[in-house]
Design a protein around this motif. Structure first.
Motif, PDB file in Angstrom:
ATOM      1  N   GLU A  34       1.279  -1.171   0.087  1.00  0.00           N
ATOM      2  CA  GLU A  34       0.060  -0.318  -0.281  1.00  0.00           C
ATOM      3  C   GLU A  34       1.051   1.866  -0.220  1.00  0.00           C
ATOM      4  N   ILE A  35       0.147   2.634  -0.732  1.00  0.00           N
ATOM      5  CA  ILE A  35       0.903   3.467  -0.936  1.00  0.00           C
ATOM      6  C   ILE A  35       0.091   4.691  -0.943  1.00  0.00           C
ATOM      7  N   THR A  36       0.155   5.542   0.560  1.00  0.00           N
ATOM      8  CA  THR A  36       0.228   6.728   0.743  1.00  0.00           C
ATOM      9  C   THR A  36       0.490   8.021   0.402  1.00  0.00           C
ATOM     10  N   LEU A 220      -9.141  11.624 -12.866  1.00  0.00           N
ATOM     11  CA  LEU A 220      -8.376  10.072 -13.308  1.00  0.00           C
ATOM     12  C   LEU A 220      -8.485   8.931 -12.767  1.00  0.00           C
ATOM     13  N   ILE A 221      -7.639   9.606 -11.110  1.00  0.00           N
ATOM     14  CA  ILE A 221      -7.679   7.978 -10.661  1.00  0.00           C
ATOM     15  C   ILE A 221      -8.530   7.549 -10.098  1.00  0.00           C
ATOM     16  N   ALA A 222      -9.193   8.252  -9.682  1.00  0.00           N
ATOM     17  CA  ALA A 222     -10.445   7.786  -9.209  1.00  0.00           C
ATOM     18  C   ALA A 222     -11.910   8.855  -9.482  1.00  0.00           C
ATOM     19  N   PRO A 223     -12.755   8.018 -10.214  1.00  0.00           N
ATOM     20  CA  PRO A 223     -13.402   9.021 -10.839  1.00  0.00           C
ATOM     21  C   PRO A 223     -14.521   8.964 -10.446  1.00  0.00           C
ATOM     22  N   LEU A 239      -4.884  10.096  -0.408  1.00  0.00           N
ATOM     23  CA  LEU A 239      -5.509   8.838  -1.504  1.00  0.00           C
ATOM     24  C   LEU A 239      -4.784   7.527  -1.165  1.00  0.00           C
ATOM     25  N   LYS A 240      -5.008   6.539  -0.931  1.00  0.00           N
ATOM     26  CA  LYS A 240      -4.046   5.436  -1.328  1.00  0.00           C
ATOM     27  C   LYS A 240      -4.377   4.574  -2.512  1.00  0.00           C
ATOM     28  N   TYR A 241      -3.045   3.556  -2.487  1.00  0.00           N
ATOM     29  CA  TYR A 241      -2.991   2.987  -3.603  1.00  0.00           C
ATOM     30  C   TYR A 241      -2.345   1.615  -3.331  1.00  0.00           C
ATOM     31  N   SER A 247      -7.781   5.400  -4.320  1.00  0.00           N
ATOM     32  CA  SER A 247      -8.938   5.068  -2.559  1.00  0.00           C
ATOM     33  C   SER A 247      -8.461   6.791  -2.102  1.00  0.00           C
ATOM     34  N   VAL A 248      -9.826   7.328  -2.222  1.00  0.00           N
ATOM     35  CA  VAL A 248      -9.614   8.036  -1.726  1.00  0.00           C
ATOM     36  C   VAL A 248      -9.583   8.557  -0.604  1.00  0.00           C
TER      37      VAL A 248
END
Length: 258
Positions: A34-36, A220-223, A239-241, A247-248
């Protein structure tokens, strides 16, 4: 039979799984993937104060903008930023440097990418907000005022795409970016961040961008996740990736500055 029973027992108690890892190790690996991402708007600038259009054009941080960035850095002092980004715009770069210094991350290299620049407003750069925005509002049946009262309605009607393309169409120099041009560089920037983060096994990433570009990146990343929330100077959008998806968590958080 003894081998089968042994494998089943090992799986049940979490001792053995594929590749010789135990279940706890697999879960830890998933968590570590997970990336924050802390997506920050730059501090208040001179053009923000005077109500002038500020895209690719730049103006310095005001005393308030510097104070905002320092406060934010202090508020983020318990976070180790493995990677940090801005564009080459001074307001973004200087905000990022102040945050890194105050948060104890002064040694973290600040990387620059054009994808995090604000929208390019072409011939409107440096002119008053009213000069650029009034034609867009009026064409869609709304009124431009100091409180931006109808802005939410404008966004709801034509979206960022309609706004960007209207500005580009109205621009007397025909130098303003279209929405496709804005999103192309924005997507490239986010792709670069994730690629770098995976390569370096980064857990926390800071990105300093601008007030119109941040909602564009979110779309773009979380429509659909961005719903017109205010992106104030030095606000933090978290954000979390993980596993290829964003996810926002928070949008426009001002707790560290206020």
């Amino acid at each position: 039979m003894k081998k089968i029973v042994g494998v089943l027992l090992a799986c049940v108690v979490g001792i053995t799984v594929l590749g010789g890892w135990n279940i706890d190790e697999v879960e830890a690996a998933k968590k570590n993937d997970e990336i924050t991402i802390y997506l920050v708007r730059h501090g208040k600038t001179f053009f923000n104060t005077t109500g002038q259009v500020q895209g690719f054009a730049d103006s310095p941080l005001t005393d308030k903008g510097i104070s905002q960035a320092k406060k934010l850095g202090t508020g983020l002092k318990n976070i180790k930023f493995d990677l940090a980004y801005s564009s080459d715009l001074g307001r973004q770069r200087n905000t990022a440097k102040l945050i890194l210094a105050k948060s104890g991350n002064a040694k973290t290299e600040l990387l620059e990418h054009d994808g995090f620049k604000e929208w390019n407003y072409g011939g409107y750069e440096g002119k008053t907000n009213e000069e650029m925005w009034t034609p867009v509002f009026e064409k869609n049946g709304f009124k431009m005022d100091e409180e931006w009262s109808d802005y939410g309605k404008l966004v709801e009607k034509i979206g960022d795409e309609g706004i960007a393309n209207s500005i580009a169409e109205n621009d007397p120099l025909k130098a303003a970016e279209t929405y496709d041009e804005i999103t192309t560089r924005g997507q490239a920037a986010m792709n670069k961040v994730i690629k770098d983060a995976k390569k370096q096994k980064a857990k926390n990433v800071m990105i300093v961008s601008s007030g119109s570009m941040i909602p564009t990146l979110l779309e773009l990343i979380a429509p659909g996740e961005y719903d017109g929330e205010t992106i104030d100077n030095c606000s933090v959008t978290t954000l979390k990736y993980k596993a290829g998806k964003y996810s926002v968590k928070k949008i426009g958080d001002m707790q560290y500055v206020e």
